[in-house]
Write a protein that holds these residues in place. Structure first.
Motif, PDB file in Angstrom:
ATOM      1  N   GLY A  24       0.932  -1.168  -0.085  1.00  0.00           N
ATOM      2  CA  GLY A  24       0.100   0.138   0.027  1.00  0.00           C
ATOM      3  C   GLY A  24       1.004   1.083   0.131  1.00  0.00           C
ATOM      4  O   GLY A  24       1.727   1.501  -0.842  1.00  0.00           O
ATOM      5  N   ARG A  25       0.752   1.984   1.108  1.00  0.00           N
ATOM      6  CA  ARG A  25       1.485   3.396   0.896  1.00  0.00           C
ATOM      7  C   ARG A  25       2.762   3.292   1.607  1.00  0.00           C
ATOM      8  O   ARG A  25       3.414   4.225   1.890  1.00  0.00           O
ATOM      9  CB  ARG A  25       0.361   4.449   1.808  1.00  0.00           C
ATOM     10  N   ALA A  26       2.885   2.138   2.234  1.00  0.00           N
ATOM     11  CA  ALA A  26       4.189   2.156   3.024  1.00  0.00           C
ATOM     12  C   ALA A  26       5.476   0.951   2.430  1.00  0.00           C
ATOM     13  O   ALA A  26       5.120   0.359   1.592  1.00  0.00           O
ATOM     14  CB  ALA A  26       3.874   1.323   4.351  1.00  0.00           C
ATOM     15  N   GLY A  27       6.679   1.647   2.519  1.00  0.00           N
ATOM     16  CA  GLY A  27       7.858   0.935   2.015  1.00  0.00           C
ATOM     17  C   GLY A  27       8.504   0.290   3.152  1.00  0.00           C
ATOM     18  O   GLY A  27       8.611   1.059   4.159  1.00  0.00           O
ATOM     19  N   ASP A  50      19.927   3.096  -1.111  1.00  0.00           N
ATOM     20  CA  ASP A  50      19.107   3.198  -2.575  1.00  0.00           C
ATOM     21  C   ASP A  50      17.709   2.938  -2.319  1.00  0.00           C
ATOM     22  O   ASP A  50      17.084   3.654  -3.181  1.00  0.00           O
ATOM     23  CB  ASP A  50      19.834   1.835  -3.349  1.00  0.00           C
ATOM     24  N   ALA A  51      17.186   2.215  -1.384  1.00  0.00           N
ATOM     25  CA  ALA A  51      15.666   2.096  -1.020  1.00  0.00           C
ATOM     26  C   ALA A  51      15.064   3.434  -0.569  1.00  0.00           C
ATOM     27  O   ALA A  51      14.278   4.063  -1.212  1.00  0.00           O
ATOM     28  CB  ALA A  51      15.366   0.929   0.012  1.00  0.00           C
ATOM     29  N   LEU A  52      16.023   4.167   0.171  1.00  0.00           N
ATOM     30  CA  LEU A  52      15.454   5.571   0.440  1.00  0.00           C
ATOM     31  C   LEU A  52      15.348   6.487  -0.675  1.00  0.00           C
ATOM     32  O   LEU A  52      14.358   7.432  -0.683  1.00  0.00           O
ATOM     33  CB  LEU A  52      16.330   6.210   1.712  1.00  0.00           C
ATOM     34  N   THR A  53      16.429   6.306  -1.371  1.00  0.00           N
ATOM     35  CA  THR A  53      16.357   7.240  -2.599  1.00  0.00           C
ATOM     36  C   THR A  53      15.425   7.020  -3.629  1.00  0.00           C
ATOM     37  O   THR A  53      14.486   8.028  -4.099  1.00  0.00           O
ATOM     38  CB  THR A  53      17.729   7.087  -3.569  1.00  0.00           C
ATOM     39  N   ALA A  54      14.819   5.748  -3.969  1.00  0.00           N
ATOM     40  CA  ALA A  54      13.827   5.315  -4.493  1.00  0.00           C
ATOM     41  C   ALA A  54      12.498   5.876  -4.104  1.00  0.00           C
ATOM     42  O   ALA A  54      11.536   6.371  -4.699  1.00  0.00           O
ATOM     43  CB  ALA A  54      13.850   4.079  -5.018  1.00  0.00           C
ATOM     44  N   TRP A  55      12.406   5.650  -2.623  1.00  0.00           N
ATOM     45  CA  TRP A  55      10.793   5.794  -2.145  1.00  0.00           C
ATOM     46  C   TRP A  55      10.722   7.378  -1.929  1.00  0.00           C
ATOM     47  O   TRP A  55       9.874   8.030  -1.774  1.00  0.00           O
ATOM     48  CB  TRP A  55      10.831   5.079  -0.695  1.00  0.00           C
ATOM     49  N   GLU A  56      11.881   8.200  -1.578  1.00  0.00           N
ATOM     50  CA  GLU A  56      11.902   9.556  -1.526  1.00  0.00           C
ATOM     51  C   GLU A  56      11.246  10.206  -2.670  1.00  0.00           C
ATOM     52  O   GLU A  56      10.287  11.035  -2.834  1.00  0.00           O
ATOM     53  CB  GLU A  56      13.186  10.125  -1.212  1.00  0.00           C
ATOM     54  N   HIS A  57      11.502   9.650  -3.968  1.00  0.00           N
ATOM     55  CA  HIS A  57      10.735  10.143  -4.991  1.00  0.00           C
ATOM     56  C   HIS A  57       9.553   9.512  -5.853  1.00  0.00           C
ATOM     57  O   HIS A  57       9.327   9.815  -6.698  1.00  0.00           O
ATOM     58  CB  HIS A  57      12.093  10.403  -6.021  1.00  0.00           C
ATOM     59  N   ASP A  58       9.124   8.510  -5.024  1.00  0.00           N
ATOM     60  CA  ASP A  58       8.147   7.756  -5.372  1.00  0.00           C
ATOM     61  C   ASP A  58       6.834   8.334  -4.557  1.00  0.00           C
ATOM     62  O   ASP A  58       6.546   8.036  -3.323  1.00  0.00           O
ATOM     63  CB  ASP A  58       8.281   6.415  -4.993  1.00  0.00           C
ATOM     64  N   PRO A  59       5.768   9.086  -5.075  1.00  0.00           N
ATOM     65  CA  PRO A  59       4.650   9.439  -4.412  1.00  0.00           C
ATOM     66  C   PRO A  59       3.830   8.383  -3.928  1.00  0.00           C
ATOM     67  O   PRO A  59       2.882   8.610  -3.020  1.00  0.00           O
ATOM     68  CB  PRO A  59       3.909  10.636  -5.450  1.00  0.00           C
ATOM     69  N   ALA A  60       3.783   7.485  -4.415  1.00  0.00           N
ATOM     70  CA  ALA A  60       2.751   6.144  -4.014  1.00  0.00           C
ATOM     71  C   ALA A  60       3.415   5.583  -2.505  1.00  0.00           C
ATOM     72  O   ALA A  60       2.710   5.158  -1.381  1.00  0.00           O
ATOM     73  CB  ALA A  60       2.905   4.998  -4.893  1.00  0.00           C
ATOM     74  N   VAL A  61       4.699   5.972  -1.977  1.00  0.00           N
ATOM     75  CA  VAL A  61       5.214   5.543  -0.961  1.00  0.00           C
ATOM     76  C   VAL A  61       5.252   6.751  -0.016  1.00  0.00           C
ATOM     77  O   VAL A  61       5.840   7.871  -0.119  1.00  0.00           O
ATOM     78  CB  VAL A  61       6.747   5.105  -0.838  1.00  0.00           C
TER      79      VAL A  61
END
Length: 371
Positions: A24-27, A50-61
């Motif tokens: 859902g809305r959580a990584g 790397d995960a923090l970078t991807a999720w920082e720019h992912d509005p779904a997370v």
């Protein structure tokens, strides 16, 4: 890792020491070395970053959650055996590279622009504190045991630990840093290392709720009043003794105190590395003046790199972790033999090898409001 993961599935990849998934809305970040109590290595630090970078720019997370696999705890710290071998047999470059990325990650977590939820259940020590206690939502349970035990292995609290402990009320942080004592949920809250208490039985439901609920709503449902803080009853002698100017004077005051626990604490200190004790006290007091986490991490990097060339780190890990004879031969062997020059060497600037976080390399975004 690129793009957004399929909801409810783990990120593919050969390295399973960190499992990544979105629900859902959580990584979700799951430290996955349960047999090693989820001890951090360099690859794990990079994967988390790397995960923090991807999720920082992912509005779904909207929220990031870090947990530990297994039943024993979130993380027992960095993989200190690797550091030991590098200090004993190598040139220290591998450890320095690991710490460089790890400390950058610690600063990144503290400034992360989305809620970063750290589930500090079970054992949380050393590097485990670094990937949790800098987060914006820090949860402890009745099983939590939180510690920075570095002085017992001839090392000095790092991963931003001297910053966190310097901010604790009175001299509670000095007590924890010098003794390496582990604390439970109530004391973690008192010392500013956690924000919320939750029964461990509620964790599964809480984490699941983050898939479709804001963090504040899930916290409101699952958190409970914290147990009492044991250190609160010891504040009088802790503040009186640890406010002294030197480690020798701290020990003298502890031995002279009326409380038997204070005398026991003095014996603990006398068993830890004399050099590490003196450097830790200096690092904590300098951390209070430095102020920002980034400036303190820059200082910790100098101290950690210097520790690689001092004898006590290798000897402490040997005695406490490898041979487990619990009889380290510290060098120098006594507090009186550790000179001011010996201490100052740990704070020597590194020139081109500086960590450089206080120069603006701490990451992007605005720090998430602590719930």
């Amino acid at each position: 890792m690129t793009g957004t993961e399929t909801p409810g599935t783990e990120t593919p990849g050969a390295d399973e020491s960190v499992l990544l998934r979105t629900e859902g809305r959580a990584g979700h970040i799951v430290l996955n070395r349960p047999r090693a109590l989820n001890a951090l290595n360099h690859g794990m630090v990079r994967r988390i970053g790397d995960a923090l970078t991807a999720w920082e720019h992912d509005p779904a997370v909207e929220t990031v959650v870090i947990t530990g696999a297994g039943e024993r705890g979130l993380c027992a710290g960095g993989d200190i055996r690797v550091v030991h071998d590098d200090a004993r047999d190598g040139d220290g470059s591998a450890s320095a590279a690991f710490w460089r990325d790890e400390y950058h990650l610690n600063a990144r977590i503290a400034r992360y622009p989305k809620p970063y939820v750290a589930v500090m259940d079970g054992i949380v020590m050393g590097g485990g504190v670094g990937v949790s206690a800098h987060g914006s939502v820090r949860i402890v349970t009745e099983r939590s045991r939180v510690a920075m035990p570095e002085t017992g292995i001839g090392f000095v609290p790092d991963v931003g630990g001297t910053h966190l402990l310097a901010l604790a009320p009175g001299d509670l942080g000095t007590h924890l840093a010098l003794t390496g004592a582990s604390i439970g949920a109530g004391d973690a809250l008192l010392c500013g290392l956690a924000d919320w208490y939750m029964p461990s039985s509620a964790l599964r439901r809480f984490v699941a709720d983050l898939a479709d609920r804001p963090v504040t709503d899930a916290l409101a449902e699952h958190t409970r009043p914290a147990p009492p803080a044991e250190l609160a009853e010891r504040r009088e002698w802790i503040d009186a003794c640890y406010g002294a100017g030197t480690v020798e004077e701290i020990v003298r005051l502890l031995l002279a105190a009326d409380d038997p626990t204070a005398k026991e604490t003095a014996e603990i200190l006398l068993g830890n590395s004399p050099t590490a004790l003196k450097v830790t006290l200096a690092a904590l007091r300098r951390a209070r003046r430095l102020g920002s986490l980034e400036r303190v991490l820059d200082q910790e990097y100098r101290v950690s790199c210097a520790a690689l060339t001092a004898p006590d780190l290798v000897e402490g890990v040997r005695a406490q972790i490898i041979d487990k004879d619990r009889a380290p031969h510290w060098s120098p062997a006594t507090l009186a033999e550790v000179t001011d020059a010996d201490v100052e060497r740990f704070f020597t600037p590194l020139g081109e090898r500086e960590l450089g976080l206080s120069g603006g390399e701490s990451g992007s975004g605005t720090e998430a409001v602590r719930d």
